[in-house]
Write a protein that holds these residues in place. Structure first.
Motif, PDB file in Angstrom:
ATOM      1  N   UNK A 157      74.426 116.098  23.461  1.00 12.98           N
ATOM      2  CA  UNK A 157      73.462 115.017  23.311  1.00 12.98           C
ATOM      3  C   UNK A 157      74.018 113.876  22.459  1.00 12.98           C
ATOM      4  N   UNK A 158      75.125 114.137  21.745  1.00 12.24           N
ATOM      5  CA  UNK A 158      75.833 113.106  20.981  1.00 12.24           C
ATOM      6  C   UNK A 158      77.324 113.329  21.208  1.00 12.24           C
ATOM      7  N   UNK A 159      78.155 112.413  20.689  1.00 10.78           N
ATOM      8  CA  UNK A 159      79.591 112.571  20.906  1.00 10.78           C
ATOM      9  C   UNK A 159      80.098 113.829  20.199  1.00 10.78           C
ATOM     10  N   UNK A 160      81.158 114.441  20.717  1.00  6.75           N
ATOM     11  CA  UNK A 160      81.615 115.743  20.213  1.00  6.75           C
ATOM     12  C   UNK A 160      81.910 115.787  18.715  1.00  6.75           C
ATOM     13  N   UNK A 161      82.498 114.736  18.162  1.00 10.02           N
ATOM     14  CA  UNK A 161      82.822 114.768  16.736  1.00 10.02           C
ATOM     15  C   UNK A 161      81.557 114.753  15.892  1.00 10.02           C
ATOM     16  N   UNK A 162      80.589 113.910  16.269  1.00  6.20           N
ATOM     17  CA  UNK A 162      79.312 113.869  15.543  1.00  6.20           C
ATOM     18  C   UNK A 162      78.603 115.208  15.645  1.00  6.20           C
ATOM     19  N   UNK A 163      78.615 115.793  16.850  1.00  4.34           N
ATOM     20  CA  UNK A 163      77.986 117.094  17.059  1.00  4.34           C
ATOM     21  C   UNK A 163      78.626 118.146  16.159  1.00  4.34           C
ATOM     22  N   UNK A 164      79.947 118.157  16.113  1.00  6.07           N
ATOM     23  CA  UNK A 164      80.659 119.167  15.317  1.00  6.07           C
ATOM     24  C   UNK A 164      80.395 118.990  13.831  1.00  6.07           C
ATOM     25  N   UNK A 165      80.285 117.744  13.379  1.00  3.51           N
ATOM     26  CA  UNK A 165      79.956 117.513  11.964  1.00  3.51           C
ATOM     27  C   UNK A 165      78.547 118.022  11.658  1.00  3.51           C
ATOM     28  N   UNK A 166      77.619 117.782  12.569  1.00  3.10           N
ATOM     29  CA  UNK A 166      76.243 118.227  12.349  1.00  3.10           C
ATOM     30  C   UNK A 166      76.166 119.751  12.286  1.00  3.10           C
ATOM     31  N   UNK A 167      76.832 120.411  13.229  1.00  2.00           N
ATOM     32  CA  UNK A 167      76.812 121.881  13.244  1.00  2.00           C
ATOM     33  C   UNK A 167      77.505 122.434  12.004  1.00  2.00           C
ATOM     34  N   UNK A 168      78.620 121.793  11.612  1.00  3.54           N
ATOM     35  CA  UNK A 168      79.314 122.226  10.402  1.00  3.54           C
ATOM     36  C   UNK A 168      78.424 122.102   9.176  1.00  3.54           C
ATOM     37  N   UNK A 169      77.697 120.975   9.070  1.00  2.61           N
ATOM     38  CA  UNK A 169      76.794 120.787   7.930  1.00  2.61           C
ATOM     39  C   UNK A 169      75.689 121.820   7.899  1.00  2.61           C
ATOM     40  N   UNK A 170      75.109 122.101   9.067  1.00  6.29           N
ATOM     41  CA  UNK A 170      74.063 123.129   9.132  1.00  6.29           C
ATOM     42  C   UNK A 170      74.620 124.490   8.736  1.00  6.29           C
ATOM     43  N   UNK A 171      75.806 124.787   9.232  1.00  4.12           N
ATOM     44  CA  UNK A 171      76.418 126.084   8.927  1.00  4.12           C
ATOM     45  C   UNK A 171      76.645 126.246   7.432  1.00  4.12           C
ATOM     46  N   UNK A 172      77.096 125.176   6.776  1.00  9.75           N
ATOM     47  CA  UNK A 172      77.330 125.226   5.329  1.00  9.75           C
ATOM     48  C   UNK A 172      76.030 125.477   4.580  1.00  9.75           C
ATOM     49  N   UNK A 173      74.979 124.751   4.940  1.00  9.21           N
ATOM     50  CA  UNK A 173      73.703 124.912   4.235  1.00  9.21           C
ATOM     51  C   UNK A 173      73.145 126.317   4.408  1.00  9.21           C
ATOM     52  N   UNK A 174      73.217 126.850   5.613  1.00  8.41           N
ATOM     53  CA  UNK A 174      72.714 128.200   5.835  1.00  8.41           C
ATOM     54  C   UNK A 174      73.611 129.231   5.143  1.00  8.41           C
ATOM     55  N   UNK A 175      74.909 128.966   5.095  1.00  9.11           N
ATOM     56  CA  UNK A 175      75.819 129.893   4.415  1.00  9.11           C
ATOM     57  C   UNK A 175      75.500 129.978   2.926  1.00  9.11           C
ATOM     58  N   UNK A 176      75.097 128.864   2.334  1.00 10.12           N
ATOM     59  CA  UNK A 176      74.715 128.889   0.913  1.00 10.12           C
ATOM     60  C   UNK A 176      73.509 129.808   0.697  1.00 10.12           C
ATOM     61  N   UNK A 177      72.581 129.758   1.637  1.00  8.56           N
ATOM     62  CA  UNK A 177      71.422 130.647   1.534  1.00  8.56           C
ATOM     63  C   UNK A 177      71.837 132.103   1.718  1.00  8.56           C
TER      64      UNK A 177
END
Length: 213
Positions: free
Chosen positions: A162-182
């Protein structure tokens, strides 16, 4: 001259052993990560590391020149752990939902496991150029590698981002980091975290819920 030759020989010996998977070196690295996580970079000493690893001080210098060097090697090991998280042996790389689930699980697990050291790496990156370069790699290389995968599956019609691949990967990476902290605080939430991040990842890839079943 004799002293210089001796130093070069010692360095050559240590460098040669660096290329092996020596058990003592592995123990020192594991011990160093434990010590740095417990004490922080400044208070931690070589004596703390060798005591934790049950390796002599002389044994430490066979593999590492200083506390700073072992810290940089640890930073590189963390970088490699996140790159390895995108390797999904036994999973068909054309099965995008399976790849998303497996890589998300590996990333969240690795980040939660290394969280104390990651915080120290980020701190040391402010004053140490070598650590700063490693920190940038830790943040950027997994993202760019994931973006390459997204571009491939999109080009093959296996996903519809739904967005360009680099933006998508940054978003997924950010979500993964936040959930990993939890997850680091509450390990029992790991499975739910992986499930939720994977669902959001697949949504961004334009893959419906039916594909996950």
């Amino acid at each position: 001259m004799a002293r210089r030759q001796q130093t070069q020989q010692e360095w050559a010996t240590r460098t040669a052993r660096d290329r092996t998977d020596a058990p003592a070196r592995g123990r020192l690295l594991d011990a160093a990560e434990t010590v740095f996580a417990r004490l922080g970079h400044g208070p931690a000493t070589i004596a703390h590391i060798t005591a934790e690893a049950e390796v002599s001080r002389a044994g430490f210098y066979v593999y590492f020149a200083s506390k700073d060097e072992v810290f940089r090697v640890l930073a590189a090991r963390v970088r490699d752990a996140f790159l390895a998280a995108q390797d999904v042996p036994g999973v068909d790389t054309d099965d995008v939902p399976a790849v998303a689930a497996a890589s998300t699980a590996a990333f969240v697990t690795a980040y939660a496991h290394h969280l104390p050291l990651l915080s120290l790496i980020e701190q040391q990156a402010r004053t140490d150029a070598e650590v700063r370069a490693l920190w940038e790699e830790i943040r950027e290389r997994p993202v760019r590698r994931a973006a390459r995968y997204v571009r491939r599956v999109a080009a093959e019609g296996l996903a519809h981002p739904v967005v360009d691949p680099l933006t998508l990967s940054r978003a997924v990476g950010g979500m993964s980091v936040e959930f990993a902290r939890l997850v680091a605080e509450r390990p029992d939430t790991r499975d739910a975290a992986v499930r939720d991040v994977t669902a959001m990842y697949l949504h961004l890839l334009g893959i419906g819920a039916a594909a996950q079943q």
